[in-house]
Write a protein that holds these residues in place. Structure first.
Motif, mmCIF file in Angstrom:
data_model
loop_
_atom_site.group_PDB
_atom_site.id
_atom_site.type_symbol
_atom_site.label_atom_id
_atom_site.label_comp_id
_atom_site.label_asym_id
_atom_site.label_seq_id
_atom_site.Cartn_x
_atom_site.Cartn_y
_atom_site.Cartn_z
ATOM 1 N N ASN A 141 0.843 -1.185 0.000
ATOM 2 C CA ASN A 141 0.000 0.000 0.000
ATOM 3 C C ASN A 141 0.886 1.245 0.000
ATOM 4 O O ASN A 141 1.695 1.429 0.909
ATOM 5 N N VAL A 142 0.735 2.060 -1.022
ATOM 6 C CA VAL A 142 1.560 3.264 -1.124
ATOM 7 C C VAL A 142 0.929 4.356 -0.260
ATOM 8 O O VAL A 142 -0.134 4.889 -0.573
ATOM 9 N N SER A 143 1.589 4.673 0.820
ATOM 10 C CA SER A 143 1.147 5.701 1.750
ATOM 11 C C SER A 143 2.063 6.906 1.588
ATOM 12 O O SER A 143 2.459 7.258 0.480
ATOM 13 N N SER A 144 2.421 7.526 2.685
ATOM 14 C CA SER A 144 3.303 8.695 2.682
ATOM 15 C C SER A 144 3.776 8.938 4.100
ATOM 16 O O SER A 144 3.097 8.558 5.071
ATOM 17 N N LEU A 145 4.923 9.590 4.227
ATOM 18 C CA LEU A 145 5.357 10.032 5.552
ATOM 19 C C LEU A 145 4.316 10.972 6.152
ATOM 20 O O LEU A 145 4.176 11.069 7.373
ATOM 21 N N ALA A 173 -5.207 6.728 7.313
ATOM 22 C CA ALA A 173 -6.199 5.661 7.214
ATOM 23 C C ALA A 173 -5.643 4.452 6.454
ATOM 24 O O ALA A 173 -5.924 3.305 6.806
ATOM 25 N N VAL A 174 -4.850 4.714 5.414
ATOM 26 C CA VAL A 174 -4.207 3.616 4.683
ATOM 27 C C VAL A 174 -3.290 2.827 5.614
ATOM 28 O O VAL A 174 -3.269 1.587 5.598
ATOM 29 N N ASN A 175 -2.546 3.544 6.451
ATOM 30 C CA ASN A 175 -1.664 2.865 7.410
ATOM 31 C C ASN A 175 -2.479 2.013 8.376
ATOM 32 O O ASN A 175 -2.115 0.867 8.680
ATOM 33 N N ALA A 176 -3.583 2.577 8.884
ATOM 34 C CA ALA A 176 -4.421 1.843 9.828
ATOM 35 C C ALA A 176 -5.039 0.612 9.167
ATOM 36 O O ALA A 176 -5.110 -0.468 9.771
ATOM 37 N N TRP A 177 -5.493 0.752 7.930
ATOM 38 C CA TRP A 177 -6.044 -0.384 7.173
ATOM 39 C C TRP A 177 -4.991 -1.475 7.010
ATOM 40 O O TRP A 177 -5.291 -2.665 7.148
ATOM 41 N N THR A 178 -3.763 -1.075 6.739
ATOM 42 C CA THR A 178 -2.683 -2.047 6.573
ATOM 43 C C THR A 178 -2.489 -2.874 7.839
ATOM 44 O O THR A 178 -2.333 -4.104 7.782
ATOM 45 N N VAL A 179 -2.503 -2.220 8.991
ATOM 46 C CA VAL A 179 -2.335 -2.925 10.266
ATOM 47 C C VAL A 179 -3.484 -3.910 10.483
ATOM 48 O O VAL A 179 -3.277 -5.063 10.902
ATOM 49 N N GLN A 180 -4.703 -3.471 10.192
ATOM 50 C CA GLN A 180 -5.861 -4.343 10.378
ATOM 51 C C GLN A 180 -5.796 -5.548 9.436
ATOM 52 O O GLN A 180 -6.069 -6.687 9.830
ATOM 53 N N LEU A 181 -5.436 -5.301 8.173
ATOM 54 C CA LEU A 181 -5.370 -6.379 7.194
ATOM 55 C C LEU A 181 -4.240 -7.347 7.522
ATOM 56 O O LEU A 181 -4.383 -8.570 7.354
ATOM 57 N N ALA A 182 -3.118 -6.821 7.983
ATOM 58 C CA ALA A 182 -1.992 -7.686 8.359
ATOM 59 C C ALA A 182 -2.401 -8.657 9.463
ATOM 60 O O ALA A 182 -1.970 -9.817 9.477
ATOM 61 N N TYR A 183 -3.242 -8.189 10.369
ATOM 62 C CA TYR A 183 -3.727 -9.077 11.432
ATOM 63 C C TYR A 183 -4.556 -10.211 10.835
ATOM 64 O O TYR A 183 -4.378 -11.380 11.186
ATOM 65 N N GLU A 184 -5.451 -9.867 9.909
ATOM 66 C CA GLU A 184 -6.266 -10.898 9.268
ATOM 67 C C GLU A 184 -5.398 -11.922 8.539
ATOM 68 O O GLU A 184 -5.693 -13.124 8.547
ATOM 69 N N LEU A 185 -4.322 -11.442 7.920
ATOM 70 C CA LEU A 185 -3.489 -12.303 7.071
ATOM 71 C C LEU A 185 -2.294 -12.900 7.803
ATOM 72 O O LEU A 185 -1.436 -13.526 7.183
ATOM 73 N N ARG A 186 -2.246 -12.742 9.110
ATOM 74 C CA ARG A 186 -1.038 -13.120 9.877
ATOM 75 C C ARG A 186 -0.668 -14.588 9.739
ATOM 76 O O ARG A 186 0.514 -14.937 9.810
ATOM 77 N N ASP A 187 -1.629 -15.464 9.526
ATOM 78 C CA ASP A 187 -1.334 -16.889 9.394
ATOM 79 C C ASP A 187 -1.437 -17.370 7.953
ATOM 80 O O ASP A 187 -1.459 -18.578 7.696
ATOM 81 N N SER A 188 -1.499 -16.434 7.020
ATOM 82 C CA SER A 188 -1.618 -16.784 5.599
ATOM 83 C C SER A 188 -0.265 -16.686 4.912
ATOM 84 O O SER A 188 0.746 -16.362 5.530
ATOM 85 N N ARG A 189 -0.280 -16.921 3.612
ATOM 86 C CA ARG A 189 0.941 -16.777 2.805
ATOM 87 C C ARG A 189 1.034 -15.399 2.158
ATOM 88 O O ARG A 189 1.879 -15.170 1.285
#
Length: 244
Positions: A141-145, A173-189
């Motif tokens: 996800n391309v975010s920004s500083l 919000a993109v950063n927050a979405w990334t954290v949430q999605l990473a949690y969902e995908l934590r046990d995936s490939r």
């Protein structure tokens, strides 16, 4: 195409960092789909890269149009059956320079979030089934500083006085979405990370910036190509971990 090669999709890729990301992924042997709202512009950009011998194809994809997203997902499923890399690069900066934080119109906020947040989420949702079919997929996800809440709240930080509110908050919000999605995908490939490309000389900032477009694409390409030992749910610029 060689079906054993990776397949990547880069949104908002007809120019700037997106187009350079396509180039660098293709130079690494990835069959890369160059996506743009305007099919003619996407085809033109793809043909120029094909002329350099790179494995690039054009695809029409408007991240604010549900039908366009669905059509692109169906086309990629039909042609490739999976997606190995998704780079959510499409973005806009619509804030009216000179207006204060509270003076930016609600329309500016809505249009900014439609592309930078809701469009990114919609594209990710549409392509997750195809990413799950890949041996080891990557989402960048391309975010920004400018999305860093910590630095915005820190007097004297590099971005403390740079308040472009709708754009900045959309990237938070993109950063927050990334954290949430990473949690969902934590046990995936699938690994998902968010990046700051740098202060790049692009059309979005009127050609101002500190680094060239080629350098601005490198962080995203690196995260798109990480191995199984790579990070999950991080926020990066080059090799530097950024504060949320």
């Amino acid at each position: 195409m060689n079906t054993s090669s990776k397949v990547a999709l880069v949104t908002g890729a007809t120019r700037g960092i997106g187009r350079e990301t396509v180039r660098q992924l293709a130079e690494n042997g990835v069959h890369t789909l160059l996506a743009g709202r305007n099919r003619e512009k996407a085809v033109e950009a793809a043909l120029e890269l094909q002329a350099q011998g790179l494995p690039v194809e054009a695809i029409a994809l408007d991240v604010t149009d549900a039908a366009s997203i669905a059509a692109a997902a169906q086309e990629i499923e039909r042609r490739y059956g999976r997606l190995d890399i998704l780079v959510n690069n499409a973005g806009v900066m619509l804030d009216e320079i000179g207006k204060s934080v509270s003076e930016q119109s609600l329309d500016t906020w809505r249009r900014t979030f439609d592309t930078n947040v809701f469009g990114l989420v919609a594209v990710t949702q549409a392509f997750l089934p195809l990413l799950h079919r890949a041996p080891s997929a990557r989402i960048v996800n391309v975010s920004s500083l400018l999305g860093s809440l910590a630095l915005h709240a820190q007097p004297g930080s590099p971005i403390y006085d740079f308040k472009v509110p709708a754009y900045n908050v959309s990237k938070s919000a993109v950063n927050a979405w990334t954290v949430q999605l990473a949690y969902e995908l934590r046990d995936s490939r699938i690994k998902v990370n968010t990046i700051h490309p740098g202060y790049v000389k692009t059309d979005m900032n009127g050609g101002e910036g500190e680094i060239e477009i080629a350098d601005g694409a490198r962080t995203g390409v690196r995260l798109a190509l990480i191995g199984e030992d790579g990070p999950q749910g991080g926020y990066f610029y080059m090799d530097q971990v950024l504060p949320w």
